[in-house]
Motif scaffolding. Structure first.
Motif, mmCIF file in Angstrom:
data_model
loop_
_atom_site.group_PDB
_atom_site.id
_atom_site.type_symbol
_atom_site.label_atom_id
_atom_site.label_comp_id
_atom_site.label_asym_id
_atom_site.label_seq_id
_atom_site.Cartn_x
_atom_site.Cartn_y
_atom_site.Cartn_z
ATOM 1 N N GLU A 66 9.440 -5.205 5.264
ATOM 2 C CA GLU A 66 8.224 -4.805 5.965
ATOM 3 C C GLU A 66 8.549 -3.899 7.138
ATOM 4 O OE1 GLU A 66 5.687 -8.030 7.174
ATOM 5 O OE2 GLU A 66 4.815 -8.149 5.184
ATOM 6 N N PHE A 67 7.708 -2.876 7.315
ATOM 7 C CA PHE A 67 7.852 -1.936 8.414
ATOM 8 C C PHE A 67 6.521 -1.809 9.137
ATOM 9 C CE2 PHE A 67 10.764 -0.576 5.067
ATOM 10 C CZ PHE A 67 11.967 -0.498 5.749
ATOM 11 N N LYS A 68 6.565 -1.682 10.441
ATOM 12 C CA LYS A 68 5.376 -1.397 11.250
ATOM 13 C C LYS A 68 5.002 0.064 11.015
ATOM 14 C CE LYS A 68 2.802 -2.982 14.734
ATOM 15 N NZ LYS A 68 1.811 -3.981 14.474
ATOM 16 N N VAL A 69 3.736 0.396 11.101
ATOM 17 C CA VAL A 69 3.270 1.764 10.902
ATOM 18 C C VAL A 69 2.861 2.342 12.249
ATOM 19 C CG1 VAL A 69 1.530 3.197 9.793
ATOM 20 C CG2 VAL A 69 2.505 1.266 8.569
ATOM 21 N N GLN A 70 3.435 3.497 12.601
ATOM 22 C CA GLN A 70 3.134 4.132 13.887
ATOM 23 C C GLN A 70 1.751 4.774 13.873
ATOM 24 O OE1 GLN A 70 5.670 7.445 15.055
ATOM 25 N NE2 GLN A 70 5.603 6.746 17.163
ATOM 26 N N ASP A 71 1.404 5.446 12.774
ATOM 27 C CA ASP A 71 0.133 6.162 12.662
ATOM 28 C C ASP A 71 -0.742 5.460 11.633
ATOM 29 O OD1 ASP A 71 -1.981 7.910 12.383
ATOM 30 O OD2 ASP A 71 -0.762 9.655 11.879
ATOM 31 N N GLY A 72 -1.823 4.833 12.088
ATOM 32 C CA GLY A 72 -2.712 4.087 11.209
ATOM 33 C C GLY A 72 -3.361 4.908 10.113
ATOM 34 N N LEU A 73 -3.374 6.236 10.237
ATOM 35 C CA LEU A 73 -3.949 7.084 9.190
ATOM 36 C C LEU A 73 -3.147 7.019 7.890
ATOM 37 C CD1 LEU A 73 -5.004 10.220 11.280
ATOM 38 C CD2 LEU A 73 -6.467 8.412 10.370
ATOM 39 N N ILE A 74 -1.897 6.571 7.979
ATOM 40 C CA ILE A 74 -1.071 6.428 6.770
ATOM 41 C C ILE A 74 -1.733 5.488 5.774
ATOM 42 C CG2 ILE A 74 1.104 5.405 5.938
ATOM 43 C CD1 ILE A 74 2.505 6.650 8.324
ATOM 44 N N PHE A 75 -2.445 4.489 6.272
ATOM 45 C CA PHE A 75 -3.079 3.518 5.380
ATOM 46 C C PHE A 75 -4.096 4.163 4.451
ATOM 47 C CE2 PHE A 75 -1.739 0.684 8.902
ATOM 48 C CZ PHE A 75 -0.901 -0.133 8.167
ATOM 49 N N ASN A 76 -4.693 5.282 4.861
ATOM 50 C CA ASN A 76 -5.665 5.979 4.012
ATOM 51 C C ASN A 76 -5.000 6.713 2.856
ATOM 52 O OD1 ASN A 76 -7.720 5.178 5.777
ATOM 53 N ND2 ASN A 76 -7.496 7.026 7.012
ATOM 54 N N ALA A 77 -3.698 6.948 2.938
ATOM 55 C CA ALA A 77 -3.010 7.791 1.963
ATOM 56 C C ALA A 77 -2.162 7.019 0.961
ATOM 57 C CB ALA A 77 -2.125 8.801 2.698
ATOM 58 N N VAL A 78 -1.966 5.715 1.151
ATOM 59 C CA VAL A 78 -1.057 4.977 0.276
ATOM 60 C C VAL A 78 -1.697 3.723 -0.291
ATOM 61 C CG1 VAL A 78 1.010 5.807 1.469
ATOM 62 C CG2 VAL A 78 -0.044 3.686 2.213
ATOM 63 N N LYS A 79 -1.090 3.256 -1.391
ATOM 64 C CA LYS A 79 -1.505 2.007 -2.026
ATOM 65 C C LYS A 79 -0.275 1.387 -2.685
ATOM 66 C CE LYS A 79 -2.981 4.262 -6.321
ATOM 67 N NZ LYS A 79 -2.264 5.485 -6.053
ATOM 68 N N PRO A 80 -0.315 0.096 -2.987
ATOM 69 C CA PRO A 80 0.826 -0.525 -3.666
ATOM 70 C C PRO A 80 1.135 0.204 -4.977
ATOM 71 C CG PRO A 80 -0.627 -2.207 -2.821
ATOM 72 C CD PRO A 80 -1.339 -0.883 -2.630
ATOM 73 N N GLY A 81 2.425 0.396 -5.225
ATOM 74 C CA GLY A 81 2.866 1.105 -6.427
ATOM 75 C C GLY A 81 3.254 2.550 -6.161
#
Length: 98
Positions: free
Chosen positions: A61-76
């Motif tokens: 597990e890694f912390k995410v610096q920029d929360g916008l990354i969550f909009n661009a990725v999904k499991p897999g």
């Protein structure tokens, strides 16, 4: 004496610069979990051609610096991330989808 202070200051600056560069690493793998509520992404790292390597290694597990990354990725998703040690916590500072 002035030149000794200059040399010491230069050495200290070089040490700080080098230690910052060493704190970064690239990680290649597959996203196994996206935990937006806690600001973390888990990545199953890709083995780099090691004979006899265990394919069932645990995801990290890694912390995410920029929360916008969550909009661009999904499991897999297959990704390459740059991870920096921020206050003792491994933090994703850059992400590229493959």
């Amino acid at each position: 004496m002035k030149s000794a202070k200059t040399i010491f200051a230069s050495a200290a600056l070089m040490l700080i610069t080098c230690s910052g560069a060493l704190a970064q690493q690239s990680v290649m793998g597959t996203i196994s979990k996206v935990d937006e509520a806690n600001g973390k992404i888990a990545i199953q790292q890709t083995q780099s051609g090691t004979v006899g390597a265990s394919p069932g290694a645990a995801a990290e597990e890694f912390k995410v610096q920029d929360g916008l990354i969550f909009n661009a990725v999904k499991p897999g998703d297959k990704v390459v991330v740059t991870v920096t040690d921020v206050g003792g916590v491994k933090t994703i500072t850059k992400l590229e989808k493959q």
